[in-house]
Design a protein around this motif. Structure first.
Motif, PDB file in Angstrom:
ATOM      1  N   PHE A 586       0.836  -1.200   0.000  1.00 27.51           N
ATOM      2  CA  PHE A 586       0.000   0.000   0.000  1.00 27.51           C
ATOM      3  C   PHE A 586       0.874   1.254   0.000  1.00 27.51           C
ATOM      4  CE2 PHE A 586      -3.406  -2.534   2.414  1.00 27.51           C
ATOM      5  CZ  PHE A 586      -4.062  -2.860   1.237  1.00 27.51           C
ATOM      6  N   SER A 587       0.479   2.237  -0.762  1.00 28.64           N
ATOM      7  CA  SER A 587       1.105   3.558  -0.677  1.00 28.64           C
ATOM      8  C   SER A 587       0.455   4.328   0.468  1.00 28.64           C
ATOM      9  CB  SER A 587       0.924   4.321  -1.984  1.00 28.64           C
ATOM     10  OG  SER A 587      -0.453   4.635  -2.182  1.00 28.64           O
ATOM     11  N   GLU A 588       1.054   5.448   0.835  1.00 32.49           N
ATOM     12  CA  GLU A 588       0.456   6.283   1.877  1.00 32.49           C
ATOM     13  C   GLU A 588      -0.937   6.727   1.457  1.00 32.49           C
ATOM     14  OE1 GLU A 588       0.108   8.588   5.441  1.00 32.49           O
ATOM     15  OE2 GLU A 588       1.294   6.855   4.821  1.00 32.49           O
ATOM     16  N   GLU A 589      -1.119   7.080   0.194  1.00 29.28           N
ATOM     17  CA  GLU A 589      -2.441   7.490  -0.288  1.00 29.28           C
ATOM     18  C   GLU A 589      -3.427   6.335  -0.221  1.00 29.28           C
ATOM     19  OE1 GLU A 589      -4.637   9.493  -4.201  1.00 29.28           O
ATOM     20  OE2 GLU A 589      -2.526   8.916  -4.292  1.00 29.28           O
ATOM     21  N   ASP A 590      -2.968   5.117  -0.535  1.00 28.27           N
ATOM     22  CA  ASP A 590      -3.846   3.942  -0.438  1.00 28.27           C
ATOM     23  C   ASP A 590      -4.364   3.782   0.992  1.00 28.27           C
ATOM     24  OD1 ASP A 590      -3.426   3.299  -3.105  1.00 28.27           O
ATOM     25  OD2 ASP A 590      -1.868   1.808  -2.679  1.00 28.27           O
ATOM     26  N   ARG A 591      -3.454   3.876   1.959  1.00 28.61           N
ATOM     27  CA  ARG A 591      -3.855   3.688   3.359  1.00 28.61           C
ATOM     28  C   ARG A 591      -4.857   4.750   3.784  1.00 28.61           C
ATOM     29  NH1 ARG A 591       1.945   2.641   3.753  1.00 28.61           N
ATOM     30  NH2 ARG A 591       2.221   0.367   3.855  1.00 28.61           N
ATOM     31  N   ARG A 592      -4.587   5.979   3.435  1.00 24.57           N
ATOM     32  CA  ARG A 592      -5.494   7.060   3.821  1.00 24.57           C
ATOM     33  C   ARG A 592      -6.846   6.903   3.132  1.00 24.57           C
ATOM     34  NH1 ARG A 592      -4.235   8.737   8.645  1.00 24.57           N
ATOM     35  NH2 ARG A 592      -2.013   9.218   8.815  1.00 24.57           N
ATOM     36  N   ALA A 593      -6.847   6.423   1.910  1.00 22.59           N
ATOM     37  CA  ALA A 593      -8.113   6.218   1.205  1.00 22.59           C
ATOM     38  C   ALA A 593      -8.922   5.094   1.857  1.00 22.59           C
ATOM     39  CB  ALA A 593      -7.845   5.897  -0.262  1.00 22.59           C
ATOM     40  N   LEU A 594      -8.244   4.008   2.221  1.00 20.63           N
ATOM     41  CA  LEU A 594      -8.948   2.909   2.881  1.00 20.63           C
ATOM     42  C   LEU A 594      -9.512   3.346   4.233  1.00 20.63           C
ATOM     43  CD1 LEU A 594      -6.565  -0.066   2.058  1.00 20.63           C
ATOM     44  CD2 LEU A 594      -9.006   0.016   1.545  1.00 20.63           C
ATOM     45  N   VAL A 595      -8.728   4.089   4.996  1.00 25.43           N
ATOM     46  CA  VAL A 595      -9.207   4.586   6.287  1.00 25.43           C
ATOM     47  C   VAL A 595     -10.425   5.476   6.084  1.00 25.43           C
ATOM     48  CG1 VAL A 595      -8.655   6.116   8.209  1.00 25.43           C
ATOM     49  CG2 VAL A 595      -7.005   4.377   7.496  1.00 25.43           C
ATOM     50  N   GLU A 596     -10.377   6.342   5.095  1.00 23.25           N
ATOM     51  CA  GLU A 596     -11.496   7.254   4.855  1.00 23.25           C
ATOM     52  C   GLU A 596     -12.760   6.484   4.486  1.00 23.25           C
ATOM     53  OE1 GLU A 596     -12.210  11.414   5.263  1.00 23.25           O
ATOM     54  OE2 GLU A 596     -10.461  10.126   5.649  1.00 23.25           O
ATOM     55  N   PHE A 597     -12.605   5.425   3.682  1.00 21.75           N
ATOM     56  CA  PHE A 597     -13.770   4.619   3.327  1.00 21.75           C
ATOM     57  C   PHE A 597     -14.326   3.892   4.542  1.00 21.75           C
ATOM     58  CE2 PHE A 597     -15.359   0.381   1.941  1.00 21.75           C
ATOM     59  CZ  PHE A 597     -16.569   0.820   1.416  1.00 21.75           C
ATOM     60  N   MET A 598     -13.448   3.334   5.371  1.00 18.44           N
ATOM     61  CA  MET A 598     -13.937   2.585   6.533  1.00 18.44           C
ATOM     62  C   MET A 598     -14.639   3.483   7.544  1.00 18.44           C
ATOM     63  SD  MET A 598     -11.198  -0.510   7.169  1.00 18.44           S
ATOM     64  CE  MET A 598      -9.679   0.398   6.926  1.00 18.44           C
ATOM     65  N   LYS A 599     -14.360   4.776   7.524  1.00 16.86           N
ATOM     66  CA  LYS A 599     -15.134   5.704   8.357  1.00 16.86           C
ATOM     67  C   LYS A 599     -16.617   5.685   7.969  1.00 16.86           C
ATOM     68  CE  LYS A 599     -11.422   9.191   8.835  1.00 16.86           C
ATOM     69  NZ  LYS A 599     -11.067  10.601   8.519  1.00 16.86           N
ATOM     70  N   SER A 600     -16.882   5.397   6.708  1.00 19.59           N
ATOM     71  CA  SER A 600     -18.263   5.487   6.194  1.00 19.59           C
ATOM     72  C   SER A 600     -19.064   4.212   6.412  1.00 19.59           C
ATOM     73  CB  SER A 600     -18.237   5.809   4.697  1.00 19.59           C
ATOM     74  OG  SER A 600     -17.753   4.694   3.939  1.00 19.59           O
ATOM     75  N   LEU A 601     -18.419   3.148   6.827  1.00 22.46           N
ATOM     76  CA  LEU A 601     -19.127   1.871   6.966  1.00 22.46           C
ATOM     77  C   LEU A 601     -20.050   1.878   8.180  1.00 22.46           C
ATOM     78  CD1 LEU A 601     -16.228  -0.620   6.138  1.00 22.46           C
ATOM     79  CD2 LEU A 601     -18.128   0.066   4.674  1.00 22.46           C
TER      80      LEU A 601
END
Length: 601
Positions: A586-601
């Motif tokens: 994962f890139s840093e952007e990948d990790r931040r994107a995944l975290v942002e999506f999991m906030k919405s679950l």
């Protein structure tokens, strides 16, 4: 052949389950309560209903002083220091959430049928009230953010159960040994009936409770510190079953595998529950409702581990006959509480937090579907009538993805003397001898307790909870360098054993469930997406302040330091290794994107 129970009979049983009688109805707690679909009545019942847990008589609890001073042990500030949550002021309740009052006929009980004054009654309505814990003590979360406090119902608490019990036991010991404290305790408990005879009765009853607490401590003894937000609940439950069979301290198994308190929303949709899937959900569809008989067995086992009482008696008839055990378990309330859980929604990302970056979250969803969703199903991937979770067995897990094994392994390997259960069949139909796997003893005990309460209903339900197939004969002797080498090898190589693995469940509301991994060894979602060796080697736990960027509690300012690695080695039970699944890619952007999506679950 499984006994047959008619659907009309089961429907009648279901309709006879009364609503929990709660004298407390209150407004939504907190300054910004997270909406989860519950009514005020649902929340009130969840906080205060008894499940049959009996820790200490109410009058004793009120009179008990803290060790080292004369302040009440029941003082709210003192109890919240262990991580219990104070109730909303509007309730008028002076006990923390989860401290339930239990009044029931107790004349047959041994450990909680104490008598400490002449003329003390023991009827259903006349017995002395006891204080115990219900589900909400461990499964209610408090989150703070910049001065705003939020309550998340069904979320994992930051309770330090281990320290609470140690504090309670220290208070009991000092009360008995300190003449001034003992005098004050006697005067308060026996107010209006303070006679020499009653003081003698109180001393005898107090010593009996104290002896039971000492035995409990010795059975569970471990050098592992749980800290806030973790408990080896399975270990405590298994040892309590051994205590009910008359085992002594030498027969105890170390309660050395603490795990996070699981979050409860949508748990009823899963086929297997507990971190290792040791218990099954099973339900019977009835007109207009469902009967959760699998959950009834699971929750009965929980009550036994958390201060319930059951009287295990030897077989009186054929080799597999269990006529029913007398117990304190409040079956009707357990059934009603499970129904309440079914209408609990996963918490949504609060308005009090910074808003979700929807563009970044959309990128995260694409990654999630590619990298995570095969185990952690999204709602549109879940099929009616099929499990929403995935069981991940140890034998098929690579070393890089393997998390700490001991919660699941202990449940599989721990054994003990059966005592009065010798000759009884476990739930798999195997006759137990002088020793048996304690998890199977638990299953038989649960069956006996429920047979004493619900008869044919339980005969239909008994295959659904707490069953572990018999292990082959293996050498579990400690190795010269690894004291648990035999057990480790067994748990890592046994094939097709459901409980030797961990469950991957849907992640709805995952933002509210830190710390992460089953043993609470990773502080936030961002770190969970790092390679294991880059995760925190230690962090503090106990601070309720939230970190909405990394998604978890802040890792400083807590009262307990959790050490996950020492030198180049992980710490057993506290290990943050595993669950890699390509994290280094994962890139840093990948990790931040995944975290942002999991906030919405």
């Amino acid at each position: 052949m499984k006994p047959q129970v008619s659907r009309p009979a089961l429907l009648a049983m279901a309709l006879c389950v009364p609503l929990i009688a709660s004298g407390c109805r209150h407004d939504d707690p907190g300054n910004a309560n997270v909406s989860q679909g519950w009514t005020k009545e649902n929340r009130s019942d969840w906080y205060w209903a008894t499940q049959g847990s009996r820790l200490i008589p109410e009058t004793w609890f009120a009179a008990l002083e803290q060790a080292g001073n004369s302040n009440p042990f029941s003082d709210m500030d003192h109890l919240t220091s262990y991580g219990f949550i104070a109730p909303p002021e509007s309730t008028g309740v002076t006990r923390p959430i989860g401290f339930a009052k239990d009044t029931q006929a107790d004349e047959e009980f041994i450990n909680t049928g104490l008598r400490w004054y002449e003329g003390q009654k023991g009827g259903e309505k006349t017995a002395e009230t006891w204080i115990g814990l219900n589900c909400s003590a461990c499964h209610t979360a408090k989150i703070t953010y910049q001065g705003t406090e939020m309550i998340v119902d069904g979320g994992p608490s930051l309770l330090d159960f281990q320290s609470f019990i140690e504090g309670l036991d220290a208070a009991l010991e000092e009360t008995r040994s300190d003449a001034d404290k003992w005098e004050r305790f006697n005067a308060t408990v026996l107010d209006g009936k303070d006679t020499p005879e009653n003081r003698e009765m109180l001393a005898k009853a107090f010593d009996q409770l104290l002896a039971w607490q000492r035995l409990t401590d010795e059975m569970n003894e471990t050098p592992v510190r749980y800290g806030y937000g973790r408990l080896d609940a399975v270990g405590h439950i298994l040892n309590k079953i051994l205590m009910f069979t008359g085992a002594n301290a030498n027969n105890g198994n170390p309660a050395n595998a603490p795990v996070s308190y699981p979050f409860l929303w949508d748990i009823w949709r899963q086929e297997r529950v507990q971190w290792n899937g040791v218990a099954a959900n099973s339900r019977l569809n009835l007109p207009g409702d469902t009967l959760e008989y699998g959950a009834l067995g699971r929750n009965t086992g929980e009550v036994m581990g958390v201060f319930g009482e059951v009287l295990i008696t030897p077989n009186q008839g054929t080799i597999d006959t269990i006529t029913g055990y007398t117990s304190s378990v409040k079956v009707n309330n357990l059934m009603r509480l499970e129904q309440i859980i079914q209408v609990l929604d996963a918490p949504k990302w609060p308005d009090a937090f910074p808003a979700i970056d929807t563009d970044l979250a959309a990128k995260g969803e694409t990654l999630y579907r590619q990298k995570c969703a095969s185990c952690h199903l999204l709602p549109d991937m879940q099929e009616e009538g099929k499990p929403t979770e995935r069981m991940i067995p140890f034998e098929k897990t690579s070393k890089k993805n393997l998390t700490d094994i001991w919660m699941a392994c202990n449940a599989y390997v721990y054994q003990g003397p059966t005592g009065p259960m010798n000759g009884t069949k476990d739930n798999a139909g195997n006759v137990m001898g002088e020793t048996a796997t304690v998890a199977n003893m638990l299953g038989a005990t649960v069956k006996g307790a429920l047979l004493g309460s619900k008869g044919d209903l339980v005969k239909e339900a008994i295959p659904t909870f707490f069953g572990i197939r018999l292990r082959p004969e293996v050498d579990l002797a400690p190795g010269p360098f690894d004291p648990r080498a035999g057990e480790r090898s067994t748990c890592m190589t046994e094939k097709d054993v459901l409980v030797l693995g961990y469950k991957a469940r849907p992640l709805d509301g995952i933002w509210a469930t830190a710390p992460y991994l089953h043993n609470g060894s990773v502080p936030n979602l961002y770190e969970l997406l790092l390679p294991a060796e880059e995760r925190s080697r230690s962090f503090t736990v106990g601070n309720h302040e939230y970190d909405p960027v990394n998604v978890g509690y802040v890792t400083t300012g807590g009262d307990f330091e959790l050490v996950t690695r020492q030198g180049n080695r992980v710490v057993e039970a506290d290990s943050n290794a595993g669950h890699d699944y390509g994290a280094e890619g994962f890139s840093e952007e990948d990790r931040r994107a995944l975290v942002e999506f999991m906030k919405s679950l």
